[in-house]
Structures are given as C-alpha cells and as structure tokens.
Design a protein around this motif. Sequence first.
Motif, PDB file in Angstrom:
ATOM      1  N   ILE A 137     -10.497  37.374  50.599  1.00 15.49           N
ATOM      2  CA  ILE A 137     -10.979  36.028  50.937  1.00 15.49           C
ATOM      3  C   ILE A 137     -11.977  36.130  52.085  1.00 15.49           C
ATOM      4  O   ILE A 137     -11.658  36.633  53.152  1.00 15.49           O
ATOM      5  CB  ILE A 137      -9.802  35.113  51.347  1.00 15.49           C
ATOM      6  N   LEU A 192      -9.949  29.218  44.645  1.00 14.03           N
ATOM      7  CA  LEU A 192      -8.963  30.289  44.741  1.00 14.03           C
ATOM      8  C   LEU A 192      -8.269  30.486  43.399  1.00 14.03           C
ATOM      9  O   LEU A 192      -7.836  29.510  42.765  1.00 14.03           O
ATOM     10  CB  LEU A 192      -7.945  29.969  45.834  1.00 14.03           C
ATOM     11  N   ILE A 200      -3.579  40.550  49.506  1.00 17.57           N
ATOM     12  CA  ILE A 200      -4.609  39.579  49.880  1.00 17.57           C
ATOM     13  C   ILE A 200      -5.118  39.968  51.256  1.00 17.57           C
ATOM     14  O   ILE A 200      -4.336  40.156  52.190  1.00 17.57           O
ATOM     15  CB  ILE A 200      -4.072  38.137  49.890  1.00 17.57           C
ATOM     16  N   THR A 202      -7.974  39.312  54.477  1.00 21.16           N
ATOM     17  CA  THR A 202      -8.881  38.409  55.175  1.00 21.16           C
ATOM     18  C   THR A 202      -9.382  39.138  56.410  1.00 21.16           C
ATOM     19  O   THR A 202      -8.593  39.432  57.310  1.00 21.16           O
ATOM     20  CB  THR A 202      -8.175  37.106  55.588  1.00 21.16           C
ATOM     21  N   SER A 210      -5.730  28.098  54.059  1.00 19.64           N
ATOM     22  CA  SER A 210      -5.400  29.015  52.962  1.00 19.64           C
ATOM     23  C   SER A 210      -4.027  29.656  53.120  1.00 19.64           C
ATOM     24  O   SER A 210      -3.563  30.352  52.217  1.00 19.64           O
ATOM     25  CB  SER A 210      -6.457  30.124  52.863  1.00 19.64           C
ATOM     26  N   TYR A 213      -1.572  28.799  50.367  1.00 24.43           N
ATOM     27  CA  TYR A 213      -1.968  29.448  49.118  1.00 24.43           C
ATOM     28  C   TYR A 213      -1.566  30.924  49.126  1.00 24.43           C
ATOM     29  O   TYR A 213      -1.018  31.440  48.146  1.00 24.43           O
ATOM     30  CB  TYR A 213      -3.482  29.333  48.911  1.00 24.43           C
ATOM     31  N   ILE A 214      -1.851  31.609  50.242  1.00 30.97           N
ATOM     32  CA  ILE A 214      -1.532  33.039  50.338  1.00 30.97           C
ATOM     33  C   ILE A 214      -0.033  33.257  50.161  1.00 30.97           C
ATOM     34  O   ILE A 214       0.398  34.175  49.440  1.00 30.97           O
ATOM     35  CB  ILE A 214      -2.025  33.605  51.685  1.00 30.97           C
ATOM     36  N   GLN A 215       0.782  32.406  50.783  1.00 31.08           N
ATOM     37  CA  GLN A 215       2.234  32.531  50.654  1.00 31.08           C
ATOM     38  C   GLN A 215       2.663  32.459  49.186  1.00 31.08           C
ATOM     39  O   GLN A 215       3.545  33.211  48.748  1.00 31.08           O
ATOM     40  CB  GLN A 215       2.925  31.409  51.440  1.00 31.08           C
ATOM     41  N   ILE A 218       1.005  35.652  46.836  1.00 27.89           N
ATOM     42  CA  ILE A 218       1.460  37.032  47.015  1.00 27.89           C
ATOM     43  C   ILE A 218       2.729  37.266  46.199  1.00 27.89           C
ATOM     44  O   ILE A 218       3.708  36.522  46.327  1.00 27.89           O
ATOM     45  CB  ILE A 218       1.725  37.335  48.509  1.00 27.89           C
ATOM     46  N   VAL A 224       0.055  41.185  52.786  1.00 29.56           N
ATOM     47  CA  VAL A 224      -1.021  40.386  53.382  1.00 29.56           C
ATOM     48  C   VAL A 224      -1.640  41.223  54.495  1.00 29.56           C
ATOM     49  O   VAL A 224      -0.930  41.902  55.248  1.00 29.56           O
ATOM     50  CB  VAL A 224      -0.522  39.036  53.939  1.00 29.56           C
TER      51      VAL A 224
END
Length: 285
Positions: A137, A192, A200, A202, A210, A213-215, A218, A224
């Motif tokens: 991202i 996304l 993921i 960053t 975000s 969303y990441i939670q 994954i 992460v």
Amino acid sequence: MVFQKADGIIDLRSLEDFKQGHIKNATWLSWEILPESLNALPASPAKLYLVGNKDEIEAASILLDSKGYEVSGSLVIRSNQAMQDWSAQLPGLVESGSASKILWSPCGLVNEFVDLLNQSKIAFHLQDSKRPAVLDIGCGGGRDAIFLAKNRMNVIAIDHEPKVLKRSKTLANLSGANVKFKCCDIKKDGCLPEQQFDLITTVRFLSRESFDYIQQAIRPGGFVLFQTFTEGVEKFDSPKNPNFILKAGELAQVFAGYNIIIDRIDTLNDGRPVASFLAQKPIIK
C-alpha cells in the motif's frame, strides 16, 4: 580507475550497443529512460560514472546534479569500435552481454523480512497457493514490491500517483519482475482488493483509515510490515502533518494480539526517524 571508485557506472547508450561491449559492473539505463528510472539508482548522494555520447552525458549530468548525485567522471563513446578500442586498453574490464548491475535496494525492513524467511526464523502459513500473496500500500517507486516479487511472491502494488507508477512499471520491466500495479486512491471504494493476503506492507506512507482493512485482509499466520515516519520527524522538512506521523507505540496498540517480531525506531540516512514494525497475525485453531 575513476569508474572503479564510483557508486555506479551508468551506460546511457542503446541496449544493443551495451550488449556489444560495456564496462564490467555497469548498469544499462539509456538516456531515453533515465528521467523515468531514477528509482533504479542508488540513494542520493552517490557518485556516478557515465558512459555514452557527449550530448547524452551532458544532459544526464544536469539531471543527476539536480537530484543530488555527483558525476565523478565520464567516458565518451562515439561508436562500438571505440568501445572495442577501450577494451584493448582496459584488458579484463570490458565485457559483452546484457548483464546489468542492480544499484537499487528495497527498504531495510523489507530486506530484513526476506532474510528472516530465508533463515527459517519466520514462515508463511500458505493455504491456497505456493506463492505468498502480498499487498504493498503506497508503493511509490516500486522497489519493495519488485524485490518481493523477485523473491517468488505474488504482489499487488497500489499508489495514487500515475507518474510514480509509470516509474515503478519501468523498473519492474528492467528487473524482470511481474508485479500487478494499480493506480487508485485507497480512500475510495473499490481501490483496496477484496481478498486476503499473506503480507501487507506500508513503507514511508501512513493512512490510519486503512488499519481496519489490513486487520481483515491479513490471513491468520500472515504478516503486517510498516516502516514509516514517527514522532521526532517534525523537526525535519517533511512530513509535518500529524496524519502522516506515527505516535510512539501506536502500531503495537493497533495490532495488539499479534506476535510482534520487530518494533523499534530506525533512522534514515537523512536523519529522520521511522518506526519499523513487523508482526504476525495469530493462527486460528
């Protein structure tokens, strides 16, 4: 030799001319693609030695100087025969073929992550495929995404700047990497991907919107990875907007319950502090 002391030897000629003969350990970046390929260079400041015709070298020198590089010397080549003549004068230092030295590198934390994988200190828990699915991202110049793709991962890389993504695609082509680049604003619906990922990343980018969303995106057992600016960076020129600056311990709170592997403050070459954070989502039993 001056070129042996440089941080990189940039050959500005055509690819065909480069293949016929070039200085060993040179990097092919023709003048036509150089302005869009600065992400293929080492981080500035660095000393670069240029090879090409007089006009190409002069134009490249002006461009590189404006970007903080030092042109430490140059070799004017007017014809392929001229390179052959140099080959006779520099025995063992000129070679043929398409081998082009890689001068760029991913961010330190991404490189460290791959090292941990290769040393079997951490591991993916793959389900449906043999290759990990990765989302980058705010991919910027694409180095991290390309590096991960070269390490046998299926990578989707997102950025909202078309000009930046153009450079990313150029570097991917030069590197022989297959990355799916996507130009969109992550704050807008449909940007996304609606799928799950094994990693993921960053890097030098922050969008707290975000985090949810990441939670969700994954997979259990996935990772992460963040490396972005943290408190203390305000005394530098950028960033100054608190929306782009992590607070101390913020990521550990957001990803509470994850297995935290790395949580530390690193310093970039320019002195700016960054939070380096790597954590693995628990596996549901």
